[in-house]
Write a protein that holds these residues in place. Structure first.
Motif, PDB file in Angstrom:
ATOM      1  N   MET A 258     -20.423  41.432 -72.326  1.00 48.65           N
ATOM      2  CA  MET A 258     -21.642  42.034 -71.799  1.00 48.65           C
ATOM      3  C   MET A 258     -22.810  41.951 -72.757  1.00 48.65           C
ATOM      4  O   MET A 258     -23.957  41.936 -72.347  1.00 48.65           O
ATOM      5  CB  MET A 258     -21.378  43.504 -71.450  1.00 48.65           C
ATOM      6  CG  MET A 258     -20.322  43.652 -70.375  1.00 48.65           C
ATOM      7  SD  MET A 258     -19.737  45.338 -70.223  1.00 48.65           S
ATOM      8  CE  MET A 258     -20.925  46.014 -69.104  1.00 48.65           C
ATOM      9  N   VAL A 259     -22.521  41.905 -74.037  1.00 46.96           N
ATOM     10  CA  VAL A 259     -23.607  42.009 -75.003  1.00 46.96           C
ATOM     11  C   VAL A 259     -23.727  40.773 -75.900  1.00 46.96           C
ATOM     12  O   VAL A 259     -24.803  40.240 -76.110  1.00 46.96           O
ATOM     13  CB  VAL A 259     -23.412  43.272 -75.877  1.00 46.96           C
ATOM     14  CG1 VAL A 259     -24.412  43.292 -76.993  1.00 46.96           C
ATOM     15  CG2 VAL A 259     -23.557  44.509 -75.021  1.00 46.96           C
ATOM     16  N   PRO A 262     -24.229  36.953 -73.764  1.00 46.46           N
ATOM     17  CA  PRO A 262     -25.570  36.620 -73.285  1.00 46.46           C
ATOM     18  C   PRO A 262     -26.525  36.177 -74.397  1.00 46.46           C
ATOM     19  O   PRO A 262     -27.464  35.438 -74.154  1.00 46.46           O
ATOM     20  CB  PRO A 262     -26.064  37.930 -72.655  1.00 46.46           C
ATOM     21  CG  PRO A 262     -24.836  38.673 -72.306  1.00 46.46           C
ATOM     22  CD  PRO A 262     -23.826  38.302 -73.341  1.00 46.46           C
ATOM     23  N   GLN A 263     -26.240  36.603 -75.624  1.00 45.44           N
ATOM     24  CA  GLN A 263     -27.138  36.229 -76.733  1.00 45.44           C
ATOM     25  C   GLN A 263     -26.922  34.792 -77.175  1.00 45.44           C
ATOM     26  O   GLN A 263     -27.795  34.220 -77.820  1.00 45.44           O
ATOM     27  CB  GLN A 263     -26.861  37.110 -77.941  1.00 45.44           C
ATOM     28  CG  GLN A 263     -26.784  38.524 -77.596  1.00 45.44           C
ATOM     29  CD  GLN A 263     -28.028  39.226 -78.005  1.00 45.44           C
ATOM     30  OE1 GLN A 263     -28.926  38.656 -78.610  1.00 45.44           O
ATOM     31  NE2 GLN A 263     -28.111  40.455 -77.656  1.00 45.44           N
TER      32      GLN A 263
END
Lengths: 349, 344
Positions: A258-259, A262-263
């Motif tokens: 989730m974190v 995406p980066q």
């Protein structure tokens, strides 16, 4: 103190700027000609050549229209400061170019060389059913196989490289440094040096003459570099974000999906595109890992069209080449900005 | 909301001990600041409380229950990081809502808006973190840490990335919010002003150990150790090896502490020569040469009266002297007395 003539200095600076820009455009134009011309030639041949022979006259006639058009746009770009005017001039020049091309070479253009796209038995029609044991495939079969090889190896490369890159970036484990150095050392040796051992391994495993062979080999060959690239992208994702996600109630896996993931999206796309293109253009291992004509991919298709069966039908060869180029080209153009970010992956914060 | 207790907490890394035998009890709703220089183990302590690091030994108790083995995500602790650690791929609202995705929350949206109101960012909910200023990011981080109504709020150097004016207002702002919610809060900072202004109690750490726990006044007036005396107060305290010719002291006194603001000009006092004057706005700091040695001295004026090489006489109340023994521990209830010889 002497009076400074600011107006004259300003005029001089403006003049220098115009001259510099013009010089740059001329230089870049000349440098790009040897790069662009062969591609342009292939396209022209594919649309104009008739049974065998290549008319270079058509290329030159087309160039006689295009070169002045490019130069005219360069001049327009330099002299017109406003974007609306530039667009207008560009559209006008484009229309004139199209008209000029139509008048100069329009009569010579035809789609006959692209008949391989709809005719499944092209080779047999030309040379009789005996050619290549009657196994020469329809181009879409080769296209589908190429797509399968490229896509499967890409998915595997991206998956493994992402997970491995994350692990190496985030965890301390015995042999971590050795592993990282190992990845770089592997890059020193060209994979073609391993063709024979790889052939033997694939033979013993029983994957000879299957598409799984080249898919696995391509994945293995591409991984070290891709793991390294992905590690760089993960290194740039701060720890805090992950710790924060876990304190917010996420499991480590949820935090990753989730974190963190995406980066590194630019990295995933860059690695995906590169992986796809290397799979799409692969020739050596798809040839080495089959003993007959058990499978065809686009590169072997092109090779046989050019060398084995067709003799010298350059029109057909050019048409197949153009067809072969299109997927890579489209993908590359669509994802260009991610590819340029790849080199930044390790540096930027 | 919960009371927190640390019992003999210890954390060893491969090469060093980050936290060494830390024990403290924090009341429900209390605001504790952990103060210390960088590398003193304060952040490590915080991350052990959060569950990011596992302690090497010792216990972490929430409301009397041992939580050492409880995962970070299940401890119901809110953290605000120094970097704010907002998720760049999500909007402000999604950031605030993030913790509610892992626990059943019926009124998540309503609560998110309530939090946004509390930290005053209701007009920013649609933005991306990259479109916010430092202070706004800080508020978002705070809202996100608070939305799940945490047992414990942990603040890791939350103000050090803000400019001075904003820091001042956020200090009061954070204090207001934590009071309003009554949440137990632990603030980690290296800034003594931040610690003393915001916290009910301050825990001063050095080299992994607790130096002293107390109110701001305790730490300032009655520092337990030489380290605390030197760390608290700006400009720093004068720490001098005492000269027994001019001072009468207990035998075990090894170091004399004297705050710059404890010194004052007086007709009867020891002679002093001004060495330098540094105007600091509201007041001026001077370095003076006295029989005790070179001392820092605060002159409470914006317009300094003295210049280098001026002569003046200084005195101090005996009760303002702080004495330390050879181990750096304060000698309680003991003070230094200036002898007649000092006035010569």
């Amino acid at each position: 103190m002497a009076q400074i003539d600011w107006d004259q200095l300003a005029a001089q600076s403006r003049r220098h700027r115009v001259i510099k820009t013009a010089a740059l455009i001329v230089f870049l134009t000349f440098v790009s000609v040897p790069v662009i011309l062969p591609f342009f030639w292939v396209v022209v041949i594919s649309f104009s050549a008739r049974t065998g022979g290549v008319e270079s006259a058509i290329l030159w006639r087309a160039c006689a229209v295009l070169v002045p058009a490019v130069l005219a746009y360069g001049v327009a770009h330099l002299t017109l400061p406003r974007i609306a005017h530039r667009l207008l001039a560009g559209a006008g020049i484009l229309a004139l170019t199209a008209l000029g091309l139509w008048l100069s070479v329009g009569a010579e253009l035809h789609l006959n060389n692209y008949r391989f796209l709809i005719n499944a038995n092209l080779i047999e029609d030309i040379r009789g059913a005996g050619t290549v044991g009657g196994q020469f495939p329809w181009v879409w079969t080769a296209f589908g196989n190429s797509l399968l090889v490229a896509l499967c190896s890409t998915v595997m490369k991206v998956t493994v490289a992402t997970l491995a890159g994350y692990y190496i970036s985030r965890f301390q484990f015995r042999g971590r440094n050795g592993f990282l150095q190992g990845l770089l050392i592997i890059e020193v040796f060209h994979p073609w040096m391993l063709t024979i051992p790889i052939f033997l391994v694939i033979y013993w495993v029983g994957l000879l003459n299957t598409l799984a062979g080249p898919i696995l080999v391509l994945t293995a060959i591409g991984l070290p570099f891709f793991i390294f690239i992905m590690k760089g992208f993960f290194d740039a994702v701060p720890w805090d974000i992950e710790m924060s996600a876990m304190a917010d109630g996420a499991t480590r896996r949820q935090a990753f999906y989730m974190v963190v993931l995406p980066q590194v999206r630019p990295g995933l796309i860059a690695v995906g595109v590169l992986g796809f293109i290397t799979g799409w253009e692969e020739y050596v291992f798809v040839t080495a890992l089959r003993t007959g004509n058990s499978y065809w991919v686009m590169s072997t298709y092109l090779y046989y069209v050019a060398e084995d069966v067709m003799g010298v039908d350059y029109g057909l060869v050019a048409a197949v080449s153009v067809f072969y180029m299109i997927p890579s080209l489209v993908l590359y153009l669509a994802c260009q900005r991610y590819l340029t970010q790849m080199t930044l992956g390790g540096i930027k914060g | 909301m919960a009371g927190v207790e640390l019992r003999n907490l210890r954390k060893d890394w491969d090469t060093a001990t980050a936290v060494d035998d830390v024990s403290i009890k924090i009341e429900n709703g209390e605001f504790l600041a952990i103060l210390g220089p960088s590398g003193c183990g304060k952040s490590t302590t915080l991350f052990m409380l959060a569950g990011v690091y596992l302690p090497t030994s010792g216990d972490i108790m929430f409301d009397g229950a041992r939580v050492n083995d409880v995962e970070a995500r299940l401890r119901n602790v809110g953290i605000v990081f120094q970097s704010y650690a907002l998720y760049p791929n999500m909007s402000v609202l999604q950031n605030i809502l993030f913790p509610t995705r892992f626990q059943k929350t019926d009124d998540a949206q309503a609560r998110a808006h309530e939090m946004a109101e509390l930290v005053q960012i209701t007009d920013l909910l649609g933005r991306r973190p990259s479109e916010l200023s430092g202070g706004q990011q800080q508020r978002v981080a705070l809202a996100r840490a608070l939305i799940k109504r945490p047992n414990l709020l942990l603040l890791d150097e939350p103000l050090s990335n803000l400019d001075a004016t904003l820091r001042l207002s956020m200090r009061a702002e954070i204090r207001r919010i934590t009071r309003e919610l009554g949440v137990t809060t632990i603030l980690v900072t290296h800034d003594q002003l931040e610690a003393t202004t915001m916290a009910d109690r301050v825990m001063c750490m050095n080299k992994g150990r607790i130096e002293q726990v107390g109110t701001a006044a305790d730490l300032y007036l009655r520092p337990d150790t030489l380290f605390v005396a030197g760390f608290i107060g700006s400009p720093p305290i004068n720490l001098i090896p005492p000269d027994r010719d001019v001072l009468s002291l207990p035998d075990n006194c090894h170091t004399l502490g004297l705050r710059p603001e404890a010194l004052r000009v007086s007709e009867v006092g020891m002679p002093a020569t001004v060495l330098s004057v540094e105007p600091m706005g509201r007041e001026a700091m001077m370095t003076v040469d006295t029989p005790l040695g070179d001392l820092r001295f605060i002159e409470a004026t914006a317009q300094p009266k003295y210049r280098p090489r001026d002569l003046l006489r200084l005195t101090f109340d005996n009760a303002d002297t702080i004495l330390f023994d050879a181990k750096g521990q304060r000698i309680p209830e003991a003070h230094a007395i200036l002898k007649e010889t000092a006035y010569a």
